[in-house]
Write a protein that holds these residues in place. Structure first.
Motif, mmCIF file in Angstrom:
data_model
loop_
_atom_site.group_PDB
_atom_site.id
_atom_site.type_symbol
_atom_site.label_atom_id
_atom_site.label_comp_id
_atom_site.label_asym_id
_atom_site.label_seq_id
_atom_site.Cartn_x
_atom_site.Cartn_y
_atom_site.Cartn_z
ATOM 1 N N TYR A 16 0.835 -1.196 0.000
ATOM 2 C CA TYR A 16 0.000 0.000 0.000
ATOM 3 C C TYR A 16 0.871 1.247 0.000
ATOM 4 O O TYR A 16 1.945 1.263 0.595
ATOM 5 C CB TYR A 16 -0.849 0.068 1.270
ATOM 6 N N HIS A 45 -3.174 0.439 -3.878
ATOM 7 C CA HIS A 45 -2.554 -0.759 -3.347
ATOM 8 C C HIS A 45 -2.401 -1.797 -4.447
ATOM 9 O O HIS A 45 -3.074 -1.739 -5.485
ATOM 10 C CB HIS A 45 -3.347 -1.324 -2.166
ATOM 11 N N TYR A 78 -2.358 -5.983 -4.995
ATOM 12 C CA TYR A 78 -2.386 -7.375 -4.555
ATOM 13 C C TYR A 78 -1.569 -8.141 -5.580
ATOM 14 O O TYR A 78 -2.003 -8.309 -6.726
ATOM 15 C CB TYR A 78 -3.802 -7.947 -4.458
ATOM 16 N N LEU A 93 3.629 6.998 3.325
ATOM 17 C CA LEU A 93 3.791 5.765 4.083
ATOM 18 C C LEU A 93 3.546 4.557 3.183
ATOM 19 O O LEU A 93 2.572 4.519 2.438
ATOM 20 C CB LEU A 93 2.791 5.722 5.241
ATOM 21 N N SER A 105 0.531 -6.126 3.852
ATOM 22 C CA SER A 105 -0.205 -7.139 4.600
ATOM 23 C C SER A 105 -0.159 -8.426 3.785
ATOM 24 O O SER A 105 0.013 -8.394 2.565
ATOM 25 C CB SER A 105 -1.648 -6.720 4.876
ATOM 26 N N THR A 111 -2.604 -10.671 3.386
ATOM 27 C CA THR A 111 -3.831 -10.805 2.619
ATOM 28 C C THR A 111 -4.871 -9.913 3.280
ATOM 29 O O THR A 111 -4.536 -9.062 4.091
ATOM 30 C CB THR A 111 -4.279 -12.280 2.559
ATOM 31 N N SER A 112 -6.130 -10.080 2.943
ATOM 32 C CA SER A 112 -7.162 -9.242 3.547
ATOM 33 C C SER A 112 -7.363 -9.609 5.020
ATOM 34 O O SER A 112 -7.121 -10.741 5.431
ATOM 35 C CB SER A 112 -8.474 -9.390 2.779
ATOM 36 N N ALA A 113 -7.802 -8.618 5.777
ATOM 37 C CA ALA A 113 -8.123 -8.802 7.198
ATOM 38 C C ALA A 113 -6.973 -9.446 7.979
ATOM 39 O O ALA A 113 -7.174 -10.325 8.815
ATOM 40 C CB ALA A 113 -9.407 -9.616 7.368
ATOM 41 N N GLU A 114 -5.779 -9.007 7.665
ATOM 42 C CA GLU A 114 -4.596 -9.392 8.423
ATOM 43 C C GLU A 114 -3.817 -8.135 8.786
ATOM 44 O O GLU A 114 -4.018 -7.074 8.187
ATOM 45 C CB GLU A 114 -3.711 -10.348 7.620
ATOM 46 N N THR A 115 -2.916 -8.279 9.708
ATOM 47 C CA THR A 115 -2.163 -7.121 10.202
ATOM 48 C C THR A 115 -1.464 -6.396 9.065
ATOM 49 O O THR A 115 -0.845 -7.008 8.198
ATOM 50 C CB THR A 115 -1.128 -7.576 11.237
ATOM 51 N N GLN A 116 -1.574 -5.093 9.093
ATOM 52 C CA GLN A 116 -0.923 -4.233 8.114
ATOM 53 C C GLN A 116 0.277 -3.590 8.803
ATOM 54 O O GLN A 116 0.118 -2.950 9.850
ATOM 55 C CB GLN A 116 -1.909 -3.173 7.643
ATOM 56 N N TYR A 117 1.441 -3.758 8.211
ATOM 57 C CA TYR A 117 2.672 -3.235 8.789
ATOM 58 C C TYR A 117 3.148 -2.030 7.981
ATOM 59 O O TYR A 117 3.201 -2.091 6.755
ATOM 60 C CB TYR A 117 3.771 -4.300 8.785
ATOM 61 N N PHE A 118 3.526 -0.992 8.703
ATOM 62 C CA PHE A 118 3.954 0.242 8.056
ATOM 63 C C PHE A 118 5.467 0.394 8.089
ATOM 64 O O PHE A 118 6.141 -0.053 9.015
ATOM 65 C CB PHE A 118 3.338 1.451 8.765
ATOM 66 N N GLY A 119 5.956 1.080 7.080
ATOM 67 C CA GLY A 119 7.339 1.531 7.090
ATOM 68 C C GLY A 119 7.450 2.830 7.853
ATOM 69 O O GLY A 119 6.456 3.390 8.325
#
Lengths: 112, 112
Positions: free
Chosen positions: A33, A48, A50, A90, A94, A96-104
């Motif tokens: 993203y 984003h 996929y 930013l 993640s 896939t869907s509905a999983e934790t999204q990690y940011f830089g």
């Protein structure tokens, strides 16, 4: 250990001069993203991916483009930056869907 | 430069007290929720998450409560410390999409 890496951390560009921000990830996540965040506001999704499937938000200006050459890397190209494009950019991932999204850590863009 | 941002709601708490940060979410189909902490100049940092089949989840010093009836999410921080000072965002998503919707954010100030 860094999982989502953004370079550079600070970027200064001139009005109208193209700029590219980069993001890489070591998580092997399918989804990447790009968000724009202005002062005291929530992150605003620009687009984003996929895998290689690109999804643009309806209100993302045409001035913003993105490339994802492989799973690990994603780029944000701003073709003709205006003063209003100065912000924190930013990158996030993640699996896939509905999983934790990690940011830089973000790239702070300044437009002169 | 950047446009002037909106004023974030601010919660001021005394060091050692408990903090409660609230979030109203918008989509009744959302089934996964995340709380992020964002310190100045940094990317959002994952704190805790919860799925819609749960009402409560606890982490280290943090608890998330989910009330689906009124579409409300809260983050409780026990024994708030100066290092907890930051902006906190909730984010929601549902399994049918890769997009996360962010709340407006709350600034937490910890008073010594």
């Amino acid at each position: 250990d860094a999982m989502v890496i953004q370079n550079p951390r600070y970027q200064v560009t001139q009005f109208g001069k193209p700029v590219t921000l980069s993001c890489s990830q070591t998580l092997n996540h399918n989804v990447m993203y790009w968000y724009q965040q202005k002062s005291s506001q929530a992150p605003k999704l620009l687009f984003h991916y996929y895998d290689k499937d690109f999804n643009n938000e309806a209100d993302t200006p045409d001035n913003f483009q993105s490339r994802r050459p492989n799973t690990s890397f994603c780029f944000l190209d701003i073709r003709s930056p205006g003063l209003g494009d100065a912000a924190m950019y930013l990158c996030a991932t993640s699996s896939t869907s509905a999983e934790t999204q990690y940011f830089g850590p973000g790239t702070r863009l300044l437009v002169l | 430069g950047e446009s002037v941002g909106l004023h974030l709601p601010t919660l001021s708490v005394q060091e050692g007290d408990n903090s409660i940060i609230n979030c109203a979410y918008s989509n009744s189909a959302s089934d996964y929720f995340i709380w992020y902490k964002q310190e100045s100049g940094k990317g959002p940092q994952f704190i805790i998450d919860i799925r819609s089949n749960m009402d409560k989840r606890q982490g280290q010093r943090v608890t998330v409560l989910l009330n689906k009836t009124v579409k409300h999410l809260s983050l409780q921080i026990a024994a708030t410390q100066p290092g907890d000072s930051a902006v906190y965002f909730c984010a929601e998503t549902d399994s049918g999409t890769y997009k996360y919707i962010f709340g407006t954010g709350t600034r937490l100030k910890v008073l010594a």
